[in-house]
Design a protein around this motif. Structure first.
Motif, PDB file in Angstrom:
ATOM      1  N   LYS A 158      19.715  18.027 -19.759  1.00 55.18           N
ATOM      2  CA  LYS A 158      19.290  17.330 -20.971  1.00 55.18           C
ATOM      3  C   LYS A 158      17.943  17.856 -21.409  1.00 55.18           C
ATOM      4  CE  LYS A 158      21.760  13.430 -19.282  1.00 55.18           C
ATOM      5  NZ  LYS A 158      21.846  14.051 -17.948  1.00 55.18           N
TER       6      LYS A 158
ATOM      7  N   GLU B 239      14.988  15.579 -22.394  1.00 53.13           N
ATOM      8  CA  GLU B 239      14.345  14.866 -21.298  1.00 53.13           C
ATOM      9  C   GLU B 239      13.530  15.808 -20.425  1.00 53.13           C
ATOM     10  OE1 GLU B 239      17.341  12.585 -19.346  1.00 53.13           O
ATOM     11  OE2 GLU B 239      17.193  10.962 -20.787  1.00 53.13           O
TER      12      GLU B 239
ATOM     13  N   ASP C 185      10.786   4.548 -17.745  1.00 58.51           N
ATOM     14  CA  ASP C 185      11.936   4.982 -18.552  1.00 58.51           C
ATOM     15  C   ASP C 185      13.252   4.511 -17.950  1.00 58.51           C
ATOM     16  OD1 ASP C 185      10.614   6.587 -20.577  1.00 58.51           O
ATOM     17  OD2 ASP C 185      10.039   7.886 -18.916  1.00 58.51           O
ATOM     18  N   ILE C 186      13.173   3.913 -16.754  1.00 65.66           N
ATOM     19  CA  ILE C 186      14.398   3.457 -16.090  1.00 65.66           C
ATOM     20  C   ILE C 186      14.447   1.940 -16.141  1.00 65.66           C
ATOM     21  CG2 ILE C 186      15.693   3.436 -13.928  1.00 65.66           C
ATOM     22  CD1 ILE C 186      14.318   6.043 -13.224  1.00 65.66           C
ATOM     23  N   GLY C 187      15.478   1.426 -16.800  1.00 66.29           N
ATOM     24  CA  GLY C 187      15.624  -0.025 -16.879  1.00 66.29           C
ATOM     25  C   GLY C 187      16.336  -0.539 -15.642  1.00 66.29           C
TER      26      GLY C 187
ATOM     27  N   TYR D 125      17.271  -1.710 -11.698  1.00 69.33           N
ATOM     28  CA  TYR D 125      17.347  -0.965 -10.437  1.00 69.33           C
ATOM     29  C   TYR D 125      16.024  -1.000  -9.656  1.00 69.33           C
ATOM     30  CZ  TYR D 125      21.747   0.852 -12.270  1.00 69.33           C
ATOM     31  OH  TYR D 125      23.022   0.959 -12.782  1.00 69.33           O
TER      32      TYR D 125
ATOM     33  N   PRO E 208      29.482   7.717 -12.670  1.00 70.82           N
ATOM     34  CA  PRO E 208      28.757   8.591 -13.602  1.00 70.82           C
ATOM     35  C   PRO E 208      27.919   7.807 -14.610  1.00 70.82           C
ATOM     36  CG  PRO E 208      31.152   8.821 -13.869  1.00 70.82           C
ATOM     37  CD  PRO E 208      30.937   7.873 -12.761  1.00 70.82           C
TER      38      PRO E 208
ATOM     39  N   CYS F  49      24.990   6.452 -14.413  1.00 67.79           N
ATOM     40  CA  CYS F  49      24.222   5.279 -13.992  1.00 67.79           C
ATOM     41  C   CYS F  49      22.812   5.633 -13.531  1.00 67.79           C
ATOM     42  CB  CYS F  49      24.987   4.494 -12.938  1.00 67.79           C
ATOM     43  SG  CYS F  49      26.388   3.639 -13.678  1.00 67.79           S
TER      44      CYS F  49
ATOM     45  N   LYS G 260      21.519   8.579 -11.791  1.00 69.15           N
ATOM     46  CA  LYS G 260      21.174   9.354 -10.581  1.00 69.15           C
ATOM     47  C   LYS G 260      20.196  10.484 -10.941  1.00 69.15           C
ATOM     48  CE  LYS G 260      25.605  10.069  -9.570  1.00 69.15           C
ATOM     49  NZ  LYS G 260      26.221   9.204 -10.593  1.00 69.15           N
TER      50      LYS G 260
ATOM     51  N   LEU H 146      18.431  10.773 -13.748  1.00 66.63           N
ATOM     52  CA  LEU H 146      17.234  10.190 -14.355  1.00 66.63           C
ATOM     53  C   LEU H 146      16.245   9.707 -13.283  1.00 66.63           C
ATOM     54  CD1 LEU H 146      16.251   9.414 -17.244  1.00 66.63           C
ATOM     55  CD2 LEU H 146      17.164   7.127 -16.813  1.00 66.63           C
TER      56      LEU H 146
ATOM     57  N   ASP I  17      23.829  18.682  -8.806  1.00 63.82           N
ATOM     58  CA  ASP I  17      24.746  17.721  -9.409  1.00 63.82           C
ATOM     59  C   ASP I  17      26.174  18.111  -9.033  1.00 63.82           C
ATOM     60  OD1 ASP I  17      25.473  15.546 -10.859  1.00 63.82           O
ATOM     61  OD2 ASP I  17      24.773  16.277 -12.796  1.00 63.82           O
TER      62      ASP I  17
ATOM     63  N   ASN J 162      29.942  11.434  -7.473  1.00 61.89           N
ATOM     64  CA  ASN J 162      30.684  10.214  -7.800  1.00 61.89           C
ATOM     65  C   ASN J 162      31.744   9.939  -6.745  1.00 61.89           C
ATOM     66  OD1 ASN J 162      29.394  10.280 -10.373  1.00 61.89           O
ATOM     67  ND2 ASN J 162      30.933  11.736 -11.069  1.00 61.89           N
TER      68      ASN J 162
ATOM     69  N   ILE K 229      17.789  -1.867 -19.483  1.00 69.34           N
ATOM     70  CA  ILE K 229      18.156  -0.550 -20.041  1.00 69.34           C
ATOM     71  C   ILE K 229      18.160  -0.640 -21.573  1.00 69.34           C
ATOM     72  CG2 ILE K 229      20.008   1.177 -20.237  1.00 69.34           C
ATOM     73  CD1 ILE K 229      20.823   0.373 -17.327  1.00 69.34           C
TER      74      ILE K 229
ATOM     75  N   HIS L 123      15.949   1.543 -24.345  1.00 69.90           N
ATOM     76  CA  HIS L 123      16.518   2.381 -25.406  1.00 69.90           C
ATOM     77  C   HIS L 123      16.358   1.786 -26.806  1.00 69.90           C
ATOM     78  CE1 HIS L 123      18.025   5.618 -22.922  1.00 69.90           C
ATOM     79  NE2 HIS L 123      18.252   4.699 -21.997  1.00 69.90           N
TER      80      HIS L 123
ATOM     81  N   ALA M 213      24.338   5.241 -19.348  1.00 71.19           N
ATOM     82  CA  ALA M 213      24.570   6.251 -20.389  1.00 71.19           C
ATOM     83  C   ALA M 213      25.319   5.626 -21.569  1.00 71.19           C
ATOM     84  CB  ALA M 213      25.369   7.418 -19.815  1.00 71.19           C
TER      85      ALA M 213
ATOM     86  N   ALA N  56      22.775   3.603 -23.520  1.00 69.12           N
ATOM     87  CA  ALA N  56      21.885   4.491 -24.290  1.00 69.12           C
ATOM     88  C   ALA N  56      22.628   4.941 -25.552  1.00 69.12           C
ATOM     89  CB  ALA N  56      21.489   5.699 -23.442  1.00 69.12           C
TER      90      ALA N  56
HETATM   91  P1  ATP Z   1      26.462  11.887 -13.601  1.00 69.75           P
HETATM   92  O1  ATP Z   1      27.024  11.359 -12.314  1.00 69.75           O
HETATM   93  O2  ATP Z   1      27.494  11.951 -14.701  1.00 69.75           O
HETATM   94  O3  ATP Z   1      25.672  13.160 -13.456  1.00 69.75           O
HETATM   95  P2  ATP Z   1      24.064  10.261 -13.611  1.00 69.75           P
HETATM   96  O4  ATP Z   1      24.293   9.087 -12.722  1.00 69.75           O
HETATM   97  O5  ATP Z   1      23.255  11.389 -13.080  1.00 69.75           O
HETATM   98  O6  ATP Z   1      25.455  10.773 -14.188  1.00 69.75           O
HETATM   99  P3  ATP Z   1      22.129  10.205 -15.682  1.00 69.75           P
HETATM  100  O7  ATP Z   1      22.384  11.602 -16.152  1.00 69.75           O
HETATM  101  O8  ATP Z   1      20.920   9.979 -14.862  1.00 69.75           O
HETATM  102  O9  ATP Z   1      23.408   9.683 -14.932  1.00 69.75           O
HETATM  103  O10 ATP Z   1      22.101   9.212 -16.916  1.00 69.75           O
HETATM  104  C1  ATP Z   1      22.574   9.579 -18.190  1.00 69.75           C
HETATM  105  C2  ATP Z   1      21.720   8.960 -19.266  1.00 69.75           C
HETATM  106  O11 ATP Z   1      21.954   7.541 -19.310  1.00 69.75           O
HETATM  107  C3  ATP Z   1      20.238   9.101 -19.029  1.00 69.75           C
HETATM  108  O12 ATP Z   1      19.761  10.315 -19.522  1.00 69.75           O
HETATM  109  C4  ATP Z   1      19.665   7.893 -19.762  1.00 69.75           C
HETATM  110  O13 ATP Z   1      19.559   8.156 -21.153  1.00 69.75           O
HETATM  111  C5  ATP Z   1      20.757   6.846 -19.577  1.00 69.75           C
HETATM  112  N1  ATP Z   1      20.496   5.949 -18.420  1.00 69.75           N
HETATM  113  C6  ATP Z   1      21.238   5.836 -17.293  1.00 69.75           C
HETATM  114  N2  ATP Z   1      20.730   4.894 -16.470  1.00 69.75           N
HETATM  115  C7  ATP Z   1      19.627   4.415 -17.095  1.00 69.75           C
HETATM  116  C8  ATP Z   1      18.655   3.425 -16.740  1.00 69.75           C
HETATM  117  N3  ATP Z   1      18.725   2.725 -15.598  1.00 69.75           N
HETATM  118  N4  ATP Z   1      17.644   3.184 -17.620  1.00 69.75           N
HETATM  119  C9  ATP Z   1      17.556   3.862 -18.773  1.00 69.75           C
HETATM  120  N5  ATP Z   1      18.446   4.798 -19.157  1.00 69.75           N
HETATM  121  C10 ATP Z   1      19.478   5.075 -18.347  1.00 69.75           C
END
Ligand code: ATP
Length: 268
Positions: free
Chosen positions: A6, A9, A18-20, A22, A60, A62, A64, A66, A117, A162, A194, A198, A223, A226
């Motif tokens: 991304k 980012e 930036d993380i809501g 958790y 996916p 959620c 990870k 970020l 990843d 996942n 979250i 956003h 995601a 968002a």
């Molecule tokens: P994958 O398994 O598909 O790689 P992931 O778990 O790594 O997914 P991220 O890439 O970290 O997920 O999250 C995707 C997007 O969702 C982030 O870039 C962000 O915009 C949003 N997002 C996910 N979780 C949060 C959170 N807890 N707070 C804020 N934004 C979030």
């Protein structure tokens, strides 16, 4: 040449704010990784070492990736993102050289997080391979590269998946991915947080109650949420352009967009 997932980012520093939600996961990451990386002397006094490898697992979208970008931002670590499917497909024929290069590059850029990843693409159990000779070779190479890292190299290997149940047990042995962190679907409180992240800076009407939006978005990932915030803003902006009059985002707008976008978290 590492592909970045991304771009927008990557270009700015991500922080814990930036993380809501958790809070428990953030606390665990801060205590286990950020604290010993940031306070080297104190960690030494108490004999604390950051884990060599961390495995993040969960559905996916959620957070990870970020979460690790925030850790990198807060602890001033470089962040190297690798999509393992890319090593396997795009770099076909040169995957082994590329994997070696990634570890060498991580050492050069330490302190850093080397983020893999879809680690399951490489780390799938060896007995399940059918005639594919690249994957087990890459897995062995990855294991030996991880074993070759020392704690003073300042490299933390992170794997994200996942489907943790498909991973080869060898990856989970002590000294490899030995810290496991589950990042599950957001609960109602996390969804609210979250949404707040956003929606920040967007013009919301008085009637918008984000708690009610959180109620209406069970099984939506971070995601997905968002995306809802982005799409609701887009809808109102387009309408403003067409009608040549600006207005705030209302609860009705949110509900319309929620109807349009289905949640991505399933029960399988
Ligand atoms: P994958 O398994 O598909 O790689 P992931 O778990 O790594 O997914 P991220 O890439 O970290 O997920 O999250 C995707 C997007 O969702 C982030 O870039 C962000 O915009 C949003 N997002 C996910 N979780 C949060 C959170 N807890 N707070 C804020 N934004 C979030």
């Amino acid at each position: 040449q590492v592909k970045n997932k991304k771009k927008e980012e990557d270009e700015r520093k991500i922080t814990w704010n930036d993380i809501g939600g958790y809070e428990d996961v953030k606390k665990e990451i801060r205590e286990y990784i950020e604290f010993p990386m940031k306070n080297k002397e104190l960690a030494k006094t108490y004999g604390l070492r950051p884990p060599k490898g961390v495995l993040l697992f969960g559905p996916p979208g959620c957070g990870k990736t970020l979460m690790m970008r925030a850790l990198a931002g807060e602890a001033k670590l470089n962040f190297i993102y690798v999509n393992v499917s890319d090593i396997m497909s795009k770099w076909y024929g040169e995957s082994e050289a590329r994997l070696k290069e990634l570890f060498a590059n991580a050492r050069k850029n330490s302190p850093c997080i080397l983020f893999f990843d879809e680690i399951d693409t490489i780390g799938v159990r060896r007995e399940t391979h059918s005639g594919d000779s690249v994957t087990p070779r890459l897995l062995s190479l990855m294991l030996s590269e991880i074993d070759g890292l020392h704690s003073d190299d300042g490299v933390i290997i992170v794997g994200s998946t996942n489907v943790p149940q498909t991973l080869d047990k060898a990856l989970l042995r002590a000294g490899r991915f030995d810290k496991l962190i589950f990042i599950g679907p957001p609960n109602k409180q996390a969804r609210l947080e979250i949404l707040k992240v956003h929606c920040s800076g967007k013009p919301l009407a008085e009637d918008v109650d984000l708690t009610k939006v959180a109620d209406a978005t069970e099984r939506y990932s971070g995601a997905d949420l968002a995306n809802i915030c982005q799409e609701v803003a887009r809808k109102v902006a387009v309408e403003a352009l067409e009608s040549k009059s600006e207005r705030k985002i209302t609860m009705k707008d949110f509900m319309e967009i929620i109807q349009r976008y289905k949640p991505s978290i399933t029960l399988q």
